[in-house]
Design an enzyme around this catalytic site. Structure first.
Site, PDB file in Angstrom:
ATOM      1  N   LEU A  72      31.964 -41.047 -18.827  1.00 16.50           N
ATOM      2  CA  LEU A  72      31.677 -41.099 -19.981  1.00 16.50           C
ATOM      3  C   LEU A  72      30.846 -39.731 -20.128  1.00 16.50           C
ATOM      4  CD1 LEU A  72      30.061 -44.734 -20.535  1.00 16.50           C
ATOM      5  CD2 LEU A  72      31.923 -43.636 -21.981  1.00 16.50           C
ATOM      6  N   ASP A  73      30.900 -38.963 -21.274  1.00 13.55           N
ATOM      7  CA  ASP A  73      29.978 -37.860 -21.484  1.00 13.55           C
ATOM      8  C   ASP A  73      28.432 -38.258 -21.400  1.00 13.55           C
ATOM      9  OD1 ASP A  73      32.345 -36.139 -21.889  1.00 13.55           O
ATOM     10  OD2 ASP A  73      32.129 -36.725 -23.950  1.00 13.55           O
ATOM     11  N   PRO A  74      27.593 -37.319 -20.998  1.00 15.32           N
ATOM     12  CA  PRO A  74      26.140 -37.317 -21.108  1.00 15.32           C
ATOM     13  C   PRO A  74      25.702 -38.223 -22.496  1.00 15.32           C
ATOM     14  CG  PRO A  74      26.677 -35.403 -19.910  1.00 15.32           C
ATOM     15  CD  PRO A  74      27.961 -35.882 -20.832  1.00 15.32           C
ATOM     16  N   ALA A  76      27.139 -40.058 -24.452  1.00 13.62           N
ATOM     17  CA  ALA A  76      27.541 -41.346 -24.436  1.00 13.62           C
ATOM     18  C   ALA A  76      27.140 -42.565 -23.727  1.00 13.62           C
ATOM     19  CB  ALA A  76      29.171 -41.606 -24.279  1.00 13.62           C
TER      20      ALA A  76
END
Length: 332
Positions: A72-74, A76
């Site tokens: 997951l991106d930071p 998200a």
């Protein structure tokens, strides 16, 4: 009270509720010492081997494997599937499984990262966009669609990451290859209008940077343009229009690209300002089926990294009880 496995140590899978901000790797690095020091996952003999060693030495001698089933991106938050021991062999199935997301979209601006962590690349009119207009545009994104990955991504073309073409103004040798993905469902959940606190990123692309991106894109798209489009209507109080989408998608789907492309479809621009993965396969923030599994709150694990607390009468700490309650044991 969660049931204690009859045989220890065990291998398994469990979901963690990742918060927005930290990277997926940092979350995993924080969990590793807990897992590596728990008799739930490590044999008593192996625990004795590292007893008394320094924190660094313990870190380098983890006797159990641990991994995650989809970054997951930071920005998200939401479901992050963690595998321990033999559970790591099952993580691949979560890359291609059906996932569900809830995302907030902000109109009028697109960014290099397609989300609010990036810099403004282009602004566009947004006051003409209505709720009905967005709902009508969503129809073209449902079902099997061909999706173009962002030019500011690590995907490679002729051995070079796409973002390098964009940053250096090197024309793409050919169009970015589209990928077929499936949008099982896509609904407008909430229309925030301008009643919210979201704003465009303060960081902006310089004219030189815009020209570089345009040059890169024109290698494959003759009419590519990243120029700002002035808003024809007078300025109003409040921020640009925002709305919330809920979607169920196949593995490999770029949620940020859905939002980016939707902005174009309604004659504007758009980027993601919040993104929550509400489900990954059978792990969900809000289980709806008896086969679903809930996730461990990050706060419980974060607190344990500082102080695991006193074990209960059976020798289990709070975080271990929480994991056991959500754990899927993997035998093979």
């Amino acid at each position: 009270m969660p049931k204690v496995p009859s045989t220890l140590p065990i291998s398994g899978l469990f979901g963690v509720v990742k918060p927005s901000g930290p990277t997926t790797m940092s979350i995993l690095e924080n969990i590793k010492p807990l897992v590596a020091s728990s008799r739930l996952f490590v044999s008593e003999a192996d625990l004795k081997k590292v007893k008394g060693k320094t924190k660094k030495a313990k870190h380098n001698r983890y006797s159990v494997k641990i991994g995650q089933g989809g970054t997951l991106d930071p920005l998200a938050d939401g479901v992050l599937v963690v595998g321990v021991g033999k559970g790591t062999k099952k993580l691949g199935e979560f890359l291609d499984c059906v996932k569900e997301y809830r995302t907030t979209c902000l109109l009028g601006c697109e960014t290099d990262s397609y989300d609010s962590e990036g810099a403004q690349v282009r602004t566009a009119p947004w006051r003409h966009v209505t709720r009905d207009g967005v709902e009508k545009a969503l129809e073209q994104f449902r079902g099997k669609i061909m999706q173009t990955p962002p030019i500011f991504s690590a995907l490679k073309m002729d051995g070079k990451p796409l973002y390098e073409y964009a940053r250096t103004g090197t024309p793409l040798p050919r169009p970015i290859e589209k990928r077929e993905v499936t949008i099982h469902s896509l609904e407008l959940e909430e229309w925030l209008d301008t009643k919210h606190s979201y704003r465009w990123p303060e960081k902006k692309f310089s004219e030189e940077q815009k020209i570089a991106v345009e040059k890169a894109l024109k290698g494959a798209e003759e009419n590519a343009s990243v120029k700002d489009e002035p808003e024809p209507e007078p300025a109003l109080d409040g921020g640009p229009t925002a709305f919330v989408l809920r979607m169920k998608v196949s593995g490999g789907t770029y949620v940020r690209s859905v939002v980016h492309d939707l902005g174009h479809a309604v004659g504007s621009a758009a980027h993601v300002v919040t993104l929550t993965r509400t489900r990954q396969g059978r792990f969900a923030l809000e289980p709806t089926d008896e086969t679903d599994r809930a996730c461990v709150p990050w706060e419980v694990l974060a607190a344990a990294t500082e102080d695991a607390g006193e074990p209960d009468a059976d020798g289990w700490t709070k975080w271990e009880r929480e994991v056991m309650d959500k754990l899927e044991i993997v035998e093979k």
